[in-house]
Design a protein around this motif. Sequence first.
Motif, PDB file in Angstrom:
ATOM      1  N   ASP A  48       0.578  -1.325  -0.116  1.00  0.00           N
ATOM      2  CA  ASP A  48       0.132   0.320   0.174  1.00  0.00           C
ATOM      3  C   ASP A  48       0.950   1.496  -0.285  1.00  0.00           C
ATOM      4  OD1 ASP A  48      -2.531   1.470   0.404  1.00  0.00           O
ATOM      5  OD2 ASP A  48      -2.618   1.560   2.136  1.00  0.00           O
ATOM      6  N   TYR A  49       2.057   1.046   0.841  1.00  0.00           N
ATOM      7  CA  TYR A  49       2.625   2.907   1.078  1.00  0.00           C
ATOM      8  C   TYR A  49       3.942   1.892   1.766  1.00  0.00           C
ATOM      9  CZ  TYR A  49       0.747   3.123   5.744  1.00  0.00           C
ATOM     10  OH  TYR A  49       0.775   2.603   6.903  1.00  0.00           O
ATOM     11  N   GLU A  50       5.485   2.696   1.411  1.00  0.00           N
ATOM     12  CA  GLU A  50       6.704   2.266   2.315  1.00  0.00           C
ATOM     13  C   GLU A  50       7.005   3.168   2.858  1.00  0.00           C
ATOM     14  OE1 GLU A  50      11.065   1.542   0.583  1.00  0.00           O
ATOM     15  OE2 GLU A  50       9.516   2.265  -0.416  1.00  0.00           O
ATOM     16  N   ILE A  51       7.651   3.073   4.086  1.00  0.00           N
ATOM     17  CA  ILE A  51       8.153   4.075   5.266  1.00  0.00           C
ATOM     18  C   ILE A  51       9.640   3.636   5.889  1.00  0.00           C
ATOM     19  CG2 ILE A  51       5.521   3.786   6.255  1.00  0.00           C
ATOM     20  CD1 ILE A  51       6.449   2.482   8.572  1.00  0.00           C
ATOM     21  N   ILE A  69       6.656   8.433   5.467  1.00  0.00           N
ATOM     22  CA  ILE A  69       5.971   7.729   4.502  1.00  0.00           C
ATOM     23  C   ILE A  69       6.984   8.647   3.226  1.00  0.00           C
ATOM     24  CG2 ILE A  69       4.278   8.061   2.746  1.00  0.00           C
ATOM     25  CD1 ILE A  69       2.298   7.538   5.436  1.00  0.00           C
ATOM     26  N   HIS A  70       6.905   7.851   2.547  1.00  0.00           N
ATOM     27  CA  HIS A  70       8.070   8.598   0.841  1.00  0.00           C
ATOM     28  C   HIS A  70       7.420   7.529   0.236  1.00  0.00           C
ATOM     29  CE1 HIS A  70      10.975   4.973   0.646  1.00  0.00           C
ATOM     30  NE2 HIS A  70      10.609   4.843   1.979  1.00  0.00           N
ATOM     31  N   ARG A  71       7.825   8.769  -0.717  1.00  0.00           N
ATOM     32  CA  ARG A  71       7.036   7.960  -2.221  1.00  0.00           C
ATOM     33  C   ARG A  71       8.801   8.186  -3.191  1.00  0.00           C
ATOM     34  NH1 ARG A  71       2.645   6.021  -0.576  1.00  0.00           N
ATOM     35  NH2 ARG A  71       0.828   8.174  -0.143  1.00  0.00           N
ATOM     36  N   SER A  80       8.771  12.794   0.741  1.00  0.00           N
ATOM     37  CA  SER A  80       8.878  12.577   1.844  1.00  0.00           C
ATOM     38  C   SER A  80       7.501  12.873   3.012  1.00  0.00           C
ATOM     39  CB  SER A  80       9.944  11.888   3.052  1.00  0.00           C
ATOM     40  OG  SER A  80      10.321  13.346   2.771  1.00  0.00           O
ATOM     41  N   PHE A 121       7.549  -1.990   4.392  1.00  0.00           N
ATOM     42  CA  PHE A 121       6.182  -1.931   2.747  1.00  0.00           C
ATOM     43  C   PHE A 121       5.352  -1.896   3.908  1.00  0.00           C
ATOM     44  CE2 PHE A 121       8.800  -3.937  -0.573  1.00  0.00           C
ATOM     45  CZ  PHE A 121       9.133  -2.984  -1.229  1.00  0.00           C
ATOM     46  N   LYS A 124      -1.847  -3.497   2.690  1.00  0.00           N
ATOM     47  CA  LYS A 124      -3.187  -3.597   2.080  1.00  0.00           C
ATOM     48  C   LYS A 124      -3.979  -4.174   4.044  1.00  0.00           C
ATOM     49  CE  LYS A 124      -4.434  -2.912  -2.446  1.00  0.00           C
ATOM     50  NZ  LYS A 124      -2.599  -2.131  -2.914  1.00  0.00           N
TER      51      LYS A 124
END
Length: 168
Positions: A48-51, A69-71, A80, A121, A124
Motif C-alpha cells: 500500500d505504501y512504504e515508510i 512516508i515516502h514516494r 517524504s 512496506f 493493504k
Amino acid sequence: MVKPCQSSSGKGQSIVYNEIEIGKAYKELGNARGDSSRIIIEEFIDFDYEITLLTTKQGDNIYFCPPIIHRQKYGDFYLSYQVNNIVSKDVELQAQQISEKVIRNMCPTINDNGLFGVELFVLKNSKVIFNEIAPRTHDTGYLTLKTQNMSQFDLLINSIINIPIPPI
C-alpha cells in the motif's frame, strides 16, 4: 523482481513476468548505481505504501523517529512527509519491532552505534514487511531538519560520540 546487489533508488531494477522479459531485465541491470556483478531475485510485493523508520542505536538503547512516508517517481526519491499519527499505532509498533530486531542482529555489541534508515512496506491489511536498511543518514530523512527536535544528522553524531539522546 530482479535487482542489482549494489544500487539505490530502484536504479537497475525490473519486474520479470515471463522468460521473454529476462533479456530486458539483464539490460536494465546496466543502469545500476554500482558495479556489482551479482543480482537479487525477489518476489514482487504489492504494498500500500512504504515508510522509513529512522532508528538510532547507542549502546544498548534503541531510539525511533516518527515514521516517514515516502514516494518515488521514476525510481528516484520524490517526496517524504512526517507528521504525528501518519500511520496507525499498530503499524508503528510493527515497524519498531522489525527495526529493532534487524539492528540488534546487525550490531550486536554495545559499541555498534549509528543511525539506520529502515525501509518497510505496509500492505493493504496493515502488515509490515522489512524491505531494506541503509546504515547511514537517509534521503527521506532530510525533512528531520525541520520536523524534529533532533535531525537525523544530530542523532548520528550523538550516537557515535555517546552524547545522550533526549526524547525525539
